[in-house]
Scaffold this active site. Structure first.
Site, PDB file in Angstrom:
ATOM      1  N   ASP A   1     -25.091  44.400  27.407  1.00  0.00           N
ATOM      2  CA  ASP A   1     -25.154  45.010  28.731  1.00  0.00           C
ATOM      3  C   ASP A   1     -26.566  45.109  29.286  1.00  0.00           C
ATOM      4  O   ASP A   1     -26.864  45.991  30.088  1.00  0.00           O
ATOM      5  CB  ASP A   1     -24.528  46.410  28.679  1.00  0.00           C
ATOM      6  CG  ASP A   1     -25.270  47.332  27.707  1.00  0.00           C
ATOM      7  OD1 ASP A   1     -25.431  48.531  28.037  1.00  0.00           O
ATOM      8  OD2 ASP A   1     -25.681  46.868  26.627  1.00  0.00           O
TER       9      ASP A   1
ATOM     10  N   ARG B   1     -36.084  39.384  27.988  1.00  0.00           N
ATOM     11  CA  ARG B   1     -35.643  38.580  26.841  1.00  0.00           C
ATOM     12  C   ARG B   1     -35.827  37.097  27.136  1.00  0.00           C
ATOM     13  O   ARG B   1     -36.294  36.317  26.320  1.00  0.00           O
ATOM     14  CB  ARG B   1     -34.165  38.847  26.527  1.00  0.00           C
ATOM     15  CG  ARG B   1     -33.807  40.273  26.328  1.00  0.00           C
ATOM     16  CD  ARG B   1     -34.137  40.768  24.924  1.00  0.00           C
ATOM     17  NE  ARG B   1     -34.174  42.210  24.916  1.00  0.00           N
ATOM     18  CZ  ARG B   1     -33.108  42.984  24.838  1.00  0.00           C
ATOM     19  NH1 ARG B   1     -31.904  42.445  24.738  1.00  0.00           N
ATOM     20  NH2 ARG B   1     -33.237  44.289  24.874  1.00  0.00           N
TER      21      ARG B   1
ATOM     22  N   LYS C   1     -20.443  53.065  28.753  1.00  0.00           N
ATOM     23  CA  LYS C   1     -21.598  53.489  27.983  1.00  0.00           C
ATOM     24  C   LYS C   1     -22.638  54.092  28.909  1.00  0.00           C
ATOM     25  O   LYS C   1     -22.825  53.647  30.039  1.00  0.00           O
ATOM     26  CB  LYS C   1     -22.174  52.288  27.222  1.00  0.00           C
ATOM     27  CG  LYS C   1     -23.512  52.599  26.555  1.00  0.00           C
ATOM     28  CD  LYS C   1     -24.385  51.384  26.588  1.00  0.00           C
ATOM     29  CE  LYS C   1     -25.849  51.735  26.754  1.00  0.00           C
ATOM     30  NZ  LYS C   1     -26.671  50.520  26.772  1.00  0.00           N
TER      31      LYS C   1
ATOM     32  N   GLU D   1     -24.141  58.256  24.101  1.00  0.00           N
ATOM     33  CA  GLU D   1     -25.338  57.735  23.432  1.00  0.00           C
ATOM     34  C   GLU D   1     -26.554  58.621  23.666  1.00  0.00           C
ATOM     35  O   GLU D   1     -27.246  58.491  24.678  1.00  0.00           O
ATOM     36  CB  GLU D   1     -25.639  56.307  23.913  1.00  0.00           C
ATOM     37  CG  GLU D   1     -26.864  55.698  23.240  1.00  0.00           C
ATOM     38  CD  GLU D   1     -27.168  54.257  23.668  1.00  0.00           C
ATOM     39  OE1 GLU D   1     -26.354  53.670  24.416  1.00  0.00           O
ATOM     40  OE2 GLU D   1     -28.227  53.736  23.269  1.00  0.00           O
TER      41      GLU D   1
ATOM     42  N   GLU E   1     -29.906  58.751  22.457  1.00  0.00           N
ATOM     43  CA  GLU E   1     -30.871  58.071  21.599  1.00  0.00           C
ATOM     44  C   GLU E   1     -32.157  58.866  21.443  1.00  0.00           C
ATOM     45  O   GLU E   1     -32.842  59.170  22.420  1.00  0.00           O
ATOM     46  CB  GLU E   1     -31.223  56.673  22.135  1.00  0.00           C
ATOM     47  CG  GLU E   1     -32.333  56.015  21.309  1.00  0.00           C
ATOM     48  CD  GLU E   1     -32.599  54.547  21.603  1.00  0.00           C
ATOM     49  OE1 GLU E   1     -31.981  53.998  22.546  1.00  0.00           O
ATOM     50  OE2 GLU E   1     -33.432  53.946  20.893  1.00  0.00           O
TER      51      GLU E   1
ATOM     52  N   LYS F   1     -22.669  56.992  19.897  1.00  0.00           N
ATOM     53  CA  LYS F   1     -23.645  55.929  19.618  1.00  0.00           C
ATOM     54  C   LYS F   1     -25.000  56.596  19.398  1.00  0.00           C
ATOM     55  O   LYS F   1     -25.779  56.779  20.336  1.00  0.00           O
ATOM     56  CB  LYS F   1     -23.706  54.925  20.778  1.00  0.00           C
ATOM     57  CG  LYS F   1     -24.730  53.799  20.551  1.00  0.00           C
ATOM     58  CD  LYS F   1     -24.515  52.625  21.532  1.00  0.00           C
ATOM     59  CE  LYS F   1     -25.680  51.631  21.458  1.00  0.00           C
ATOM     60  NZ  LYS F   1     -25.399  50.355  22.157  1.00  0.00           N
TER      61      LYS F   1
ATOM     62  N   SER G   1     -29.332  50.083  17.320  1.00  0.00           N
ATOM     63  CA  SER G   1     -30.272  49.528  16.349  1.00  0.00           C
ATOM     64  C   SER G   1     -31.721  49.883  16.670  1.00  0.00           C
ATOM     65  O   SER G   1     -32.597  49.728  15.820  1.00  0.00           O
ATOM     66  CB  SER G   1     -30.107  48.006  16.235  1.00  0.00           C
ATOM     67  OG  SER G   1     -30.009  47.415  17.521  1.00  0.00           O
ATOM     68  N   GLY G   2     -31.975  50.391  17.884  1.00  0.00           N
ATOM     69  CA  GLY G   2     -33.332  50.782  18.250  1.00  0.00           C
ATOM     70  C   GLY G   2     -34.256  49.589  18.070  1.00  0.00           C
ATOM     71  O   GLY G   2     -33.931  48.490  18.500  1.00  0.00           O
ATOM     72  N   GLY G   3     -35.377  49.789  17.412  1.00  0.00           N
ATOM     73  CA  GLY G   3     -36.316  48.681  17.251  1.00  0.00           C
ATOM     74  C   GLY G   3     -36.196  47.999  15.903  1.00  0.00           C
ATOM     75  O   GLY G   3     -37.062  47.209  15.515  1.00  0.00           O
TER      76      GLY G   3
ATOM     77  N   SER H   1     -23.143  49.081  17.240  1.00  0.00           N
ATOM     78  CA  SER H   1     -23.132  48.716  18.652  1.00  0.00           C
ATOM     79  C   SER H   1     -24.540  48.165  18.874  1.00  0.00           C
ATOM     80  O   SER H   1     -25.442  48.879  19.314  1.00  0.00           O
ATOM     81  CB  SER H   1     -22.864  49.913  19.559  1.00  0.00           C
ATOM     82  OG  SER H   1     -22.982  49.503  20.919  1.00  0.00           O
TER      83      SER H   1
ATOM     84  N   ARG I   1     -30.075  43.980  20.563  1.00  0.00           N
ATOM     85  CA  ARG I   1     -31.122  43.116  19.999  1.00  0.00           C
ATOM     86  C   ARG I   1     -30.812  42.707  18.562  1.00  0.00           C
ATOM     87  O   ARG I   1     -31.016  41.562  18.162  1.00  0.00           O
ATOM     88  CB  ARG I   1     -32.464  43.847  20.039  1.00  0.00           C
ATOM     89  CG  ARG I   1     -33.070  43.901  21.421  1.00  0.00           C
ATOM     90  CD  ARG I   1     -34.300  44.801  21.456  1.00  0.00           C
ATOM     91  NE  ARG I   1     -33.958  46.221  21.439  1.00  0.00           N
ATOM     92  CZ  ARG I   1     -34.863  47.199  21.292  1.00  0.00           C
ATOM     93  NH1 ARG I   1     -36.143  46.904  21.129  1.00  0.00           N
ATOM     94  NH2 ARG I   1     -34.484  48.460  21.308  1.00  0.00           N
TER      95      ARG I   1
ATOM     96  N   TYR J   1     -35.623  50.052  28.790  1.00  0.00           N
ATOM     97  CA  TYR J   1     -34.493  49.125  28.917  1.00  0.00           C
ATOM     98  C   TYR J   1     -34.445  48.573  30.322  1.00  0.00           C
ATOM     99  O   TYR J   1     -34.538  49.349  31.264  1.00  0.00           O
ATOM    100  CB  TYR J   1     -33.185  49.859  28.620  1.00  0.00           C
ATOM    101  CG  TYR J   1     -32.881  49.942  27.148  1.00  0.00           C
ATOM    102  CD1 TYR J   1     -33.658  50.723  26.320  1.00  0.00           C
ATOM    103  CD2 TYR J   1     -31.835  49.239  26.590  1.00  0.00           C
ATOM    104  CE1 TYR J   1     -33.392  50.788  24.981  1.00  0.00           C
ATOM    105  CE2 TYR J   1     -31.558  49.307  25.238  1.00  0.00           C
ATOM    106  CZ  TYR J   1     -32.345  50.082  24.429  1.00  0.00           C
ATOM    107  OH  TYR J   1     -32.090  50.161  23.104  1.00  0.00           O
TER     108      TYR J   1
END
Lengths: 358, 358
Positions: free
Chosen positions: B30, B39, B142, B183, B185, B225, B266-268, B295, B298, B358
């Site tokens: 997403d 990216r 999300k 989520e 984070e 998440k 997964s963060g970094g 989920s 990257r 993001y």
């Protein structure tokens, strides 16, 4: 961790887990002097220390009963009493694998400006009192918060005050080596249905666990003592399976898996009702990461009291009645109770007293 | 119940449970137009719609990948895109047992008076947008809330604002048939140790679940998440088993059993790190009343992107790389990953970007 690190952490975790051992539960024998007076009055027994001691000795020396118990909650007076052969009650319990617990709250007082809602007192000097109780052999404590269901109740104030009182009590206990039983009782009084009770129970428990987190309580070293989710006392009764479903769902929605055990209060349920409901919960096929057991007062002692009637010659029969309820509830924690316990006198009798004051 | 049970309740519960199926997880595809641009820049690909479509088609048509996935989170543009043969992406996914999800937040904005803390926006007309997304085929949503660890962070304001924003988003989703992924984070940025991350994660999650309860969210129809509990990015790394222990402990202390699944971000972390950590959690011998899955954005796409580099002739290689990560993570949800999925150096490359936007 967000929880504080107590020097007692390992012990708290071990004791809390032990109390939740499947097949065992708690005898709540912590009636205050005033409250036990009412019980004794109902069987025409004088409320003097020797009678209070005799009753507890009757219970603690019942052959076969102690293996069904992981803990007994005591009132302060009882913590220091001995059996007739001079053995301190706490030693008797400990050597039988039963942890002594102690009631530490000092009753409820009204919240001004509310419709008869209360908060619980007992925080002053609680740390020092806990230390003393630990020295006397206690390893867990109990504090009863009370909420009621009404048009506008429980109010946000009542929920908040009681939740944060429980949290403060809990962390003070843990600082001093006692596993806190967290008891946010929602009274059964009222004409509401089971859905209302479920909604209130979920809201209250969510507030409790937020408060416990805020106060850095180690959940693995606590126990929860909630009401079962039932219709109000003035509403039509429902089957144990229905009570089980609503109760377990409420707990799934609010009680973190870190809590090792949930030990239900019996409220005004009869001995047999309380056992059947607990049994139904343990038969339910759904996620239950905590063990589900009992912390019963009236629902373990009612028929025993009646059978005893304060008379020495009735002790053996009274003990048999007590053993019947202990075994029935032990089976209920395993979901194997067949409902065939020899019903003692009064076992099916409702123990509900409107607006019950402990 | 205290939970709102609307017309979509059964569907929400079923969808959430399906997404949490052991052996499956979510592909987070997403990335907003701006983010996917970054990216693409890293592989020298132009950020135009056709390339964005091509990348997602590459992922969604990778042979063998679908069985590893229960859901894919999409950006709005992608929800309405088609394959090169004209089949809508959502149909392709649904036909293959993969549920389409949609990112619904509108990014973060600073909270004035704080030290760079943020809140997430996107509540305006969210209900109407969710309805549209549901019609387009989405069945889950999300919303990413972001918190950071610092000397005085996260502040109580930031925790409350983000928790309440998540709760409001969640209930609006449920009113409109979408399972909300919640989520919160907690960024890895910083030099704190794993214990600090654990404490903050527990505090944040406790606040989140209190807010969800306040807003009457049906927990059985949600997913969580969270970040894994790890040392800060400037601190020495620890073994996957340590991350697993701290993470699962934090979740056991805060996430009610009613939540069917926890889908980690997964963060970094590098692709391999994220997989090894997830695997360690699923191997941990402790009671976990929710499934633990992934989920990943990257951490599923990094080496695939590099292998593709925007060139059609690299398609098969890129798809094979993607399949490798999908299978690795599928195995990790079952605790069966044996490590070293691809000799690819990209798989071990940290994906950490300081202050990642993001």
């Amino acid at each position: 961790m967000s929880c504080f690190t107590s020097k007692f952490a390992d012990e708290l975790i071990a004791n809390a887990a032990y109390i939740g051992t499947p097949g065992k539960g708690i005898l709540a024998a912590d009636e205050s002097t005033g409250t036990i007076g009412k019980r004794l009055a109902s069987i025409n027994v004088e409320n003097v220390e020797s009678n209070r001691r005799a009753l507890r000795e009757l219970l603690f020396t019942t052959p076969g009963a102690l293996p069904c118990l992981s803990g007994v909650i005591l009132f302060e007076e009882t913590l220091y009493q001995k059996s007739s052969n001079g053995t301190p009650f706490v030693d008797m319990l400990k050597s039988a694998g039963v942890l002594p617990g102690i009631k530490v709250d000092k009753g409820t007082v009204e919240l001004a400006g509310t419709n008869g809602e209360t908060t619980t007192q007992g925080l002053d000097g609680l740390g020092d009192r806990c230390k003393k109780y630990y020295e006397a052999g206690a390893r867990f404590a109990k504090w009863r918060a009370v909420l009621k269901i009404g048009q506008n109740e429980p109010s946000e104030l009542a929920i908040h005050e009681n939740a944060y009182g429980l949290a403060r009590y809990a962390v003070i206990c843990q600082e001093n080596g006692l596993v806190p039983i967290v008891e946010p009782e929602i009274l059964v009084d009222g004409s509401h249905d089971i859905h209302k009770c479920a909604a209130v129970t979920e809201r209250v428990l969510a507030a409790c666990y937020k408060a416990l987190s805020d106060h850095h309580v180690l959940l693995e070293g606590t126990l929860l003592k909630p009401n079962m989710v039932t219709p109000g006392s003035e509403s039509a009764k429902v089957a144990p399976e229905v009570i089980a479903e609503h109760t377990v769902r409420a707990l799934q929605r609010t009680v973190p898996a870190a809590v090792p055990a949930i030990v239900f209060l019996s409220g005004g349920q009869s001995e047999e009702e309380a056992t059947r409901n607990l049994n139904a919960m343990n038969q339910l096929k759904t996620k239950k990461p905590w063990s589900l057991s009992f912390s019963f007062g009236r629902a373990l002692q009612q028929s025993t009291l009646k059978t005893w009637g304060g008379k020495e010659e009735n002790v053996k029969k009274a003990q048999e009645a007590f053993l019947v309820r202990c075994k029935a509830n032990s089976e209920a924690t395993l979901g194997i109770y067949k409902g065939d316990a020899k019903l003692g006198e009064g076992a099916a009798e409702s123990l509900h007293v409107k607006d019950y004051k402990y | 119940m205290s939970a709102f049970v609307g017309k979509y309740a059964d569907e929400l519960i079923k969808t959430a449970k399906y997404i949490a199926t052991p052996g499956k997880g979510i592909l987070a595809a997403d990335e907003s137009t701006g983010t996917i641009g970054k990216r693409f820049a890293s592989i020298n690909v132009e950020n135009v719609e056709s390339n964005r479509q091509a990348l997602r088609e590459l992922l969604f048509t990778s042979p063998g990948a679908f069985p590893c996935l229960s859901g894919v989170i999409l950006f709005e543009e992608t929800l309405y895109q088609k394959t090169s043969d004209g089949k809508p992406f959502v149909d392709l996914l649904m036909e293959n047992g993969v549920i389409p999800g949609i990112k619904v937040d509108k990014g973060v904005v600073d909270l004035a008076g704080t030290n760079g803390e943020t809140t997430t926006q996107g509540l305006d007309s969210l209900g109407a947008r969710c309805q549209e997304y549901y019609k387009a085929g989405a069945r889950f949503a999300k919303w990413r809330a972001v918190l950071k660890i610092g000397v005085t962070e996260p502040s109580e304001l930031s925790i409350q604002e983000n928790a309440k924003g998540l709760a409001r988003y969640a209930i609006i989703c449920q009113e409109n048939g979408l399972v909300p992924i919640v989520e919160p984070e907690v960024l890895t940025d910083g030099s704190h140790d794993i214990k600090k991350c654990a404490a903050v994660t527990e505090t944040v999650l406790a606040a989140v679940y209190k807010a969800l309860n306040d807003h009457h969210v049906l927990l059985e129809g949600t997913l969580l998440k969270p970040n894994m509990v790890t040392p800060g990015s400037d601190s020495p790394k620890v073994a996957p088993e340590v991350i697993a222990e701290y993470t699962v402990t934090a979740l056991r202390r805060t996430v009610p059993p009613a939540v069917p699944g926890i889908v980690f971000l997964s963060g970094g972390q590098s692709e391999e790190e994220a997989t090894l950590n997830l695997n360690a959690m699923n191997k941990l011998d402790v009671l976990k009343p929710w499934t633990l899955t992934f989920s990943f954005g990257r951490a599923l796409q990094q080496s695939t992107l590099k292998a593709w580099a925007g060139k059609t002739e690299n398609l098969a290689k890129a798809q094979a790389t993607f399949l490798t990560r999908c299978k690795a993570n599928s195995d990790a949800t079952l605790g069966k990953y044996t490590g070293g999925a691809s000799g690819d150096s990209a798989a071990s490359e940290s994906l950490y970007v300081k202050g990642y936007k993001y």
